[in-house]
Write a protein that holds these residues in place. Structure first.
Motif, PDB file in Angstrom:
ATOM      1  N   ASP A  86       0.776  -1.312  -0.050  1.00 40.83           N
ATOM      2  CA  ASP A  86      -0.052   0.001   0.028  1.00 40.83           C
ATOM      3  C   ASP A  86       0.920   1.159   0.020  1.00 40.83           C
ATOM      4  N   ARG A  87       1.746   1.504  -0.849  1.00 42.63           N
ATOM      5  CA  ARG A  87       2.528   2.584  -0.981  1.00 42.63           C
ATOM      6  C   ARG A  87       2.693   3.200  -2.300  1.00 42.63           C
ATOM      7  N   THR A  88       2.793   4.437  -2.636  1.00 46.22           N
ATOM      8  CA  THR A  88       2.826   4.918  -3.680  1.00 46.22           C
ATOM      9  C   THR A  88       4.373   5.628  -4.121  1.00 46.22           C
ATOM     10  N   PHE A  89       4.985   5.212  -5.026  1.00 48.31           N
ATOM     11  CA  PHE A  89       6.242   5.692  -5.298  1.00 48.31           C
ATOM     12  C   PHE A  89       6.594   6.581  -6.635  1.00 48.31           C
ATOM     13  N   LEU A  90       6.908   7.936  -6.079  1.00 47.78           N
ATOM     14  CA  LEU A  90       7.172   8.565  -7.305  1.00 47.78           C
ATOM     15  C   LEU A  90       8.691   8.397  -7.793  1.00 47.78           C
ATOM     16  N   LEU A  91       8.771   8.366  -9.286  1.00 49.67           N
ATOM     17  CA  LEU A  91      10.093   7.763  -9.630  1.00 49.67           C
ATOM     18  C   LEU A  91      10.507   8.851 -10.984  1.00 49.67           C
ATOM     19  N   SER A  92      11.967   8.860 -11.008  1.00 47.46           N
ATOM     20  CA  SER A  92      12.294   9.571 -11.987  1.00 47.46           C
ATOM     21  C   SER A  92      13.202   9.073 -13.085  1.00 47.46           C
ATOM     22  N   SER A  93      13.474   7.610 -12.860  1.00 48.89           N
ATOM     23  CA  SER A  93      14.199   6.706 -13.695  1.00 48.89           C
ATOM     24  C   SER A  93      13.746   5.489 -13.653  1.00 48.89           C
ATOM     25  N   THR A  94      14.394   4.599 -14.064  1.00 49.24           N
ATOM     26  CA  THR A  94      14.018   3.070 -14.330  1.00 49.24           C
ATOM     27  C   THR A  94      14.011   2.593 -13.162  1.00 49.24           C
ATOM     28  N   VAL A  95      13.402   1.627 -12.738  1.00 47.31           N
ATOM     29  CA  VAL A  95      13.629   0.605 -11.586  1.00 47.31           C
ATOM     30  C   VAL A  95      13.803  -0.770 -12.017  1.00 47.31           C
ATOM     31  N   TYR A  96      14.945  -1.320 -11.538  1.00 44.03           N
ATOM     32  CA  TYR A  96      15.387  -2.446 -12.024  1.00 44.03           C
ATOM     33  C   TYR A  96      14.750  -3.571 -10.749  1.00 44.03           C
ATOM     34  N   VAL A  97      14.127  -4.498 -11.096  1.00 48.89           N
ATOM     35  CA  VAL A  97      13.681  -5.809  -9.885  1.00 48.89           C
ATOM     36  C   VAL A  97      14.608  -6.772 -10.474  1.00 48.89           C
ATOM     37  N   SER A  98      15.505  -7.414  -9.357  1.00 51.49           N
ATOM     38  CA  SER A  98      16.242  -8.341  -9.590  1.00 51.49           C
ATOM     39  C   SER A  98      15.680  -9.600  -8.885  1.00 51.49           C
ATOM     40  N   GLY A  99      15.866 -10.763  -9.431  1.00 54.63           N
ATOM     41  CA  GLY A  99      15.524 -12.027  -8.910  1.00 54.63           C
ATOM     42  C   GLY A  99      16.360 -12.409  -7.642  1.00 54.63           C
ATOM     43  N   GLY A 100      15.882 -13.279  -6.910  1.00 54.99           N
ATOM     44  CA  GLY A 100      16.533 -13.964  -5.767  1.00 54.99           C
ATOM     45  C   GLY A 100      16.758 -13.024  -4.489  1.00 54.99           C
ATOM     46  N   THR A 101      16.033 -11.920  -4.232  1.00 56.80           N
ATOM     47  CA  THR A 101      16.397 -11.160  -3.197  1.00 56.80           C
ATOM     48  C   THR A 101      15.248 -11.399  -2.141  1.00 56.80           C
ATOM     49  N   GLY A 102      14.310 -12.343  -2.314  1.00 57.19           N
ATOM     50  CA  GLY A 102      13.390 -12.753  -1.225  1.00 57.19           C
ATOM     51  C   GLY A 102      12.451 -11.504  -0.987  1.00 57.19           C
ATOM     52  N   LEU A 103      12.016 -10.547  -2.021  1.00 56.30           N
ATOM     53  CA  LEU A 103      11.070  -9.312  -1.644  1.00 56.30           C
ATOM     54  C   LEU A 103       9.841  -9.364  -2.356  1.00 56.30           C
ATOM     55  N   ARG A 104       9.065  -8.783  -1.705  1.00 53.20           N
ATOM     56  CA  ARG A 104       7.302  -8.691  -2.224  1.00 53.20           C
ATOM     57  C   ARG A 104       6.938  -7.179  -2.053  1.00 53.20           C
ATOM     58  N   LEU A 105       6.426  -6.668  -3.337  1.00 51.90           N
ATOM     59  CA  LEU A 105       5.869  -5.348  -3.442  1.00 51.90           C
ATOM     60  C   LEU A 105       4.148  -5.758  -3.685  1.00 51.90           C
ATOM     61  N   GLU A 106       3.481  -5.163  -2.965  1.00 48.03           N
ATOM     62  CA  GLU A 106       2.129  -5.580  -3.221  1.00 48.03           C
ATOM     63  C   GLU A 106       1.063  -4.168  -2.845  1.00 48.03           C
ATOM     64  N   HIS A 107       0.155  -4.149  -3.920  1.00 48.69           N
ATOM     65  CA  HIS A 107      -0.767  -3.001  -3.778  1.00 48.69           C
ATOM     66  C   HIS A 107      -0.301  -1.542  -3.826  1.00 48.69           C
ATOM     67  N   PHE A 108       0.454  -1.580  -4.839  1.00 49.84           N
ATOM     68  CA  PHE A 108       1.452  -0.421  -4.894  1.00 49.84           C
ATOM     69  C   PHE A 108       1.070   0.612  -6.339  1.00 49.84           C
ATOM     70  N   ARG A 109       1.775   1.843  -6.188  1.00 45.48           N
ATOM     71  CA  ARG A 109       1.500   2.357  -7.396  1.00 45.48           C
ATOM     72  C   ARG A 109       2.920   3.220  -7.754  1.00 45.48           C
ATOM     73  N   MET A 110       3.467   2.978  -8.995  1.00 42.59           N
ATOM     74  CA  MET A 110       4.931   3.732  -9.381  1.00 42.59           C
ATOM     75  C   MET A 110       4.487   4.685 -10.547  1.00 42.59           C
ATOM     76  N   ILE A 111       4.789   5.619 -10.156  1.00 42.84           N
ATOM     77  CA  ILE A 111       4.468   6.920 -10.907  1.00 42.84           C
ATOM     78  C   ILE A 111       5.761   7.698 -11.514  1.00 42.84           C
ATOM     79  N   TRP A 112       5.879   7.754 -12.823  1.00 46.81           N
ATOM     80  CA  TRP A 112       6.895   8.704 -13.701  1.00 46.81           C
ATOM     81  C   TRP A 112       6.122   9.690 -14.226  1.00 46.81           C
ATOM     82  N   PRO A 113       5.984  10.944 -13.592  1.00 46.09           N
ATOM     83  CA  PRO A 113       5.111  12.043 -14.024  1.00 46.09           C
ATOM     84  C   PRO A 113       5.664  12.395 -15.346  1.00 46.09           C
ATOM     85  N   TRP A 114       6.964  12.583 -15.633  1.00 46.25           N
ATOM     86  CA  TRP A 114       7.356  13.102 -16.836  1.00 46.25           C
ATOM     87  C   TRP A 114       7.229  12.338 -18.110  1.00 46.25           C
TER      88      TRP A 114
END
Length: 171
Positions: A86-114
């Motif tokens: 349940d988070r909203t992320f303001l982003l200015s560039s590429t986001v890289y999601v790497s495998g093998g780190t044991g992470l989970r992002l759920e119910h989110f928003r990633m926003i690149w306004p430009w």
């Protein structure tokens, strides 16, 4: 005539003595500074601050989190755990999601306004196998290019010197 010459000689000796003392102090400080510069840094890089409020740029912190690095929440200074919801992320560039780190992002928003792009929805899980691709489920993309969200080789992680990224300046 003898008097004024004695005064000049004494003055020259004082100036000469002061110059000698100043040169010795300068040499000692220079030696100390160069010895200090050769010592390895004992400081560590501060963890990235993650906001997740949609108002502050989270690009560097979110990339660090997806790489499995320590990231702390800006508001509470608590360590971000293996699951973020349940988070909203303001982003200015590429986001890289790497495998093998044991992470989970759920119910989110990633926003690149430009770029007028929004990625939102379900879940992104990285799993525990570094050779496996991250998995997504229920993701919606608005304004995304056709190659968005497609697995590809990410940049190699930056090398560290004693736990500090090489590009970081320390003093």
């Amino acid at each position: 005539m003898i008097g004024p010459q004695c005064g000049r000689s004494a003055r020259r000796e004082r100036v000469s003595a002061l110059t000698l003392v100043a040169a010795a102090v300068f040499a000692a400080l220079t030696a100390l500074a160069s010895a200090k510069a050769e010592e390895p840094s004992k400081c560590a890089a501060a963890p990235h601050l993650l906001w997740g409020d949609g108002e502050h740029d989270d690009t560097a912190a979110l990339n660090a989190w997806f790489r499995g690095e320590t990231v702390v929440w800006a508001q509470t200074h608590e360590k971000a755990g293996a699951e973020i919801t349940d988070r909203t992320f303001l982003l200015s560039s590429t986001v890289y999601v790497s495998g093998g780190t044991g992470l989970r992002l759920e119910h989110f928003r990633m926003i690149w306004p430009w770029r007028k792009e929004v990625v939102s929805g379900g879940t992104i899980t990285t799993g525990y196998d570094p050779n496996a691709e991250p998995r997504t489920e229920g993701i919606a993309m608005v304004g995304a290019d056709p190659d968005e969200g497609v697995p590809y080789e990410s940049p190699a992680p930056e090398p560290l010197d004693h736990g500090v990224p090489r590009h970081c300046l320390t003093s």
